[in-house]
Design a protein around this motif. Structure first.
Motif, PDB file in Angstrom:
ATOM      1  N   ARG A  94      15.962  12.708 -33.559  1.00 51.82           N
ATOM      2  CA  ARG A  94      15.689  13.766 -32.584  1.00 51.82           C
ATOM      3  C   ARG A  94      16.997  14.363 -32.055  1.00 51.82           C
ATOM      4  O   ARG A  94      17.120  15.575 -31.885  1.00 51.82           O
ATOM      5  N   VAL A  95      17.988  13.513 -31.816  1.00 48.35           N
ATOM      6  CA  VAL A  95      19.296  13.996 -31.357  1.00 48.35           C
ATOM      7  C   VAL A  95      19.950  14.879 -32.434  1.00 48.35           C
ATOM      8  O   VAL A  95      20.528  15.925 -32.131  1.00 48.35           O
ATOM      9  N   ILE A 132      17.902  18.320 -32.537  1.00 43.65           N
ATOM     10  CA  ILE A 132      18.044  19.203 -31.373  1.00 43.65           C
ATOM     11  C   ILE A 132      19.518  19.439 -31.026  1.00 43.65           C
ATOM     12  O   ILE A 132      19.918  20.559 -30.715  1.00 43.65           O
ATOM     13  N   GLY A 133      20.303  18.389 -31.102  1.00 40.53           N
ATOM     14  CA  GLY A 133      21.694  18.493 -30.666  1.00 40.53           C
ATOM     15  C   GLY A 133      22.640  19.023 -31.713  1.00 40.53           C
ATOM     16  O   GLY A 133      23.742  19.493 -31.374  1.00 40.53           O
ATOM     17  N   TYR A 178      21.664  10.064 -23.788  1.00 42.87           N
ATOM     18  CA  TYR A 178      21.124  10.880 -24.878  1.00 42.87           C
ATOM     19  C   TYR A 178      21.126  12.362 -24.503  1.00 42.87           C
ATOM     20  O   TYR A 178      21.407  13.231 -25.328  1.00 42.87           O
ATOM     21  N   ILE A 186      22.947  15.545 -26.506  1.00 45.48           N
ATOM     22  CA  ILE A 186      22.219  16.723 -26.970  1.00 45.48           C
ATOM     23  C   ILE A 186      22.842  18.004 -26.395  1.00 45.48           C
ATOM     24  O   ILE A 186      22.922  19.031 -27.067  1.00 45.48           O
ATOM     25  N   LYS A 187      23.335  17.935 -25.169  1.00 43.13           N
ATOM     26  CA  LYS A 187      23.895  19.114 -24.505  1.00 43.13           C
ATOM     27  C   LYS A 187      25.348  19.388 -24.873  1.00 43.13           C
ATOM     28  O   LYS A 187      25.912  20.381 -24.432  1.00 43.13           O
TER      29      LYS A 187
END
Length: 590
Positions: free
Chosen positions: A495-496, A499-500, A552, A556-557
């Protein structure tokens, strides 16, 4: 002009049957009827020939003349192409609008680049020099970004006997006079003509081992495109083909962009024609049109001109390549071009192959894509043509003939996914069915540019994504709770990654373009997060503790929070990860 003349025997849309065609040649350009419509001979059988016409044929009658021009469909290649918008046979749309209004009238002839505009020319040859084909004999500053190098046309060579002074000239004026070994006089102008269906010759083809840097993480690291390479971007309606090509046109490190709209809907092509003149080149701060050529063909234009547009674009690209520039072609979309082939083939009553496409569709696609390459030009300069073709399979079905055959001839396949696009994940490139054949060829490039080996890290991240896909099928059946913690960690890290790293925001100043070094550091940080998490799980720490929302979230940011010009701040994130897991392991050891 040749004196050969035939006459129209039958009209079937853009395809015309002519009689008395003895003496005409295949692929010869002809003028059809009293309007002198532009056409091309595509078959000859005895006294009869078939002509595909690049304009509307309404109003033509049997018995009207077909007149030979004595040459194949050719382009004028010279100053005035950059920043211009052409139709499929190089007629300038701005000039046509100014002279004739909003619609292209029939019979305006093969007008192309401006013959009256004066250009400041600097000659770099002198009397007594011996020039060969492909050599540079002068320069014109065509735009503030691109210097147009004037090349000796193919087939010409000789000793310079006369040179004009530097100054302002139009493209029709004779600049240099040559004398060959037989005493024949030859004159060099600012432009040359070249038949669109014949590849321009080169001195040598060079290895394809340099990355076309795009600033798009999913491409530069996961599925790289090489300079001189070929790529296909297939996807259904609304999956972001045009948007992806816009990003590549804007950010790739190609010197020149040739954007071919070969049969897209009128509103989509209008959007391109309106958007591109307003785009600013981020590297120079100047309009991107100063290094761009637009070729616009919509689905309601004559089908034969749509078929020709793709050859017009590649011929222009080869010309700039011969000057020593790196050119990227955006063909949007080759499916519409293939549909033009299908329509012409049907009118010729040829035996259809799969889904009505002609049997020669694969060979035509191969002929187009093989004109890409990284070369040493006849001038001695190195240049490249990279072809990036969008494909529009009906309903997003990648098993249809155009997508399947394109896949055979390109080395990068970037399959766009409807579900990703509809969930606002852009670029919507599906990491499970996309691939690049250039990863091994670019190994040395990555090592030289980044001083690190990238391939192992890339393969590790892709393996995690593939493993996540397999695990999600199990989760759908029995739920996530039954999975062991190390597999649940894979779901979190995937997921990271998605999205990241893979998801990118074209409208964010830090995320629209990402330098290679930052891309690598971001991926290394995600890898550190995975390895420290896996290490903690092996020590018996439950996934609920390993999966820390704050840590986390910061990872991602980081694509937004880490400035492109100060990527050393990523080290702070790495320290945060290590500090968190060191403390976690210490607490559990007690």
């Amino acid at each position: 002009m040749d004196n050969l003349m035939g006459k129209i025997a039958m009209i079937n849309g853009p395809v015309i049957l002519g009689e008395n065609m003895t003496g005409f040649k295949m692929r010869e350009m002809v003028l059809v009827g009293h309007k002198k419509l532009i056409g091309e001979i595509i078959s000859i059988d005895g006294d009869y020939g078939t002509v595909q016409v690049y304009e509307e044929t309404e109003g033509l009658k049997r018995g009207e003349l077909i007149v030979s021009t004595g040459k194949p469909l050719s382009l004028k290649l010279g100053p005035g192409m950059l920043g211009n918008m052409f139709d499929g046979i190089q007629r300038p749309l701005k000039k046509i609008r100014d002279d004739f209004g909003s619609f292209i009238p029939e019979g305006i002839g093969l007008i192309s680049i401006d013959e009256k505009k004066l250009w400041e020319v600097k000659l770099n040859v002198k009397v007594g020099d011996y020039l060969k084909e492909g050599q540079t004999f002068g320069t014109v500053q065509e735009t503030s970004l691109i210097t147009h190098r004037l090349l000796v046309p193919m087939g010409l060579e000789g000793k310079v006997v006369k040179v004009v002074k530097d100054g302002e000239y139009n493209i029709e004026e004779e600049l240099v006079e040559l004398e060959d070994s037989f005493g024949n006089k030859q004159f060099l102008k600012m432009y040359q003509e070249w038949p669109v269906r014949i590849p321009r010759p080169v001195k040598d083809r060079l290895p394809i081992d340099k990355l076309l840097v795009t600033g798009q993480r999913v491409l530069d690291i996961f599925f790289p495109i090489a300079k001189g390479g070929t790529a296909a971007i297939p996807g259904g309606f609304g999956t972001g083909k045009t948007m992806t090509q816009h990003q590549l046109a804007k950010w790739s490190d190609a010197d020149i962009i040739v954007y071919i709209g070969c049969g897209e809907r009128g509103n989509e092509m209008t959007e391109v024609l309106e958007d591109f003149p307003e785009l600013i080149d981020p590297k120079t701060g100047k309009p991107i049109m100063e290094r761009t050529v637009l070729i616009a063909n919509t689905s309601n234009m004559p089908v034969a001109a749509r078929e020709a547009s793709i050859y017009t674009g590649i011929t222009m690209a080869e010309y700039f390549r011969d000057m020593g520039y790196h050119v990227a072609i955006m063909a949007d979309s080759t499916s519409r071009w293939a549909e033009a082939l299908r329509e012409i083939s049907g009118r010729l009553e040829e035996m259809p192959a799969e889904e009505g496409y002609p049997a020669y569709l694969p060979s035509r696609l191969a002929q187009f894509y093989e004109r890409a390459g990284y070369v040493k030009a006849l001038s001695g300069s190195e240049g490249s043509v990279t072809i990036i073709g969008a494909v529009s399979p009906a309903g997003g079905d990648f098993s249809e003939p155009v997508t399947e055959n394109t896949k055979r001839f390109v080395n990068v396949f970037l399959g766009l996914d409807r579900e990703l696009a509809y969930s606002r994940h852009y670029p919507a490139i599906n990491w499970l069915n996309s691939y690049s054949g250039y990863t091994e060829m670019l190994r040395n490039f990555y090592e030289m540019e980044l001083n690190e080996e990238v391939e192992g890290l890339r393969e590790k991240m892709l393996k995690l994504l593939f493993e996540e896909s397999r695990l999600l099928e199990i989760v759908l059946l029995v739920g996530e709770d039954v999975l062991p913690d190390d597999q649940r960690l894979i779901l979190e890290i995937a997921r990271v990654i998605k999205i990241g790293f893979l998801q990118q925001n074209a409208f964010h100043k830090e995320d629209t373009y990402v330098p290679l070094k930052k891309q690598l550091e971001m991926l290394k940080t995600i890898d550190l997060l995975y390895e420290r998490g896996l290490q903690a799980i092996k020590k018996g720490i439950p996934i609920s503790q390993v999966r820390n929302g704050e840590v986390y979230g910061e990872i991602i940011k980081m694509k937004y929070s880490i400035p492109n010009d100060n990527i050393s701040k990523i080290e702070e994130l790495n320290n945060m990860i290590n500090d968190f897991y060191n403390k976690l392991e210490l607490d559990y050891s007690k």
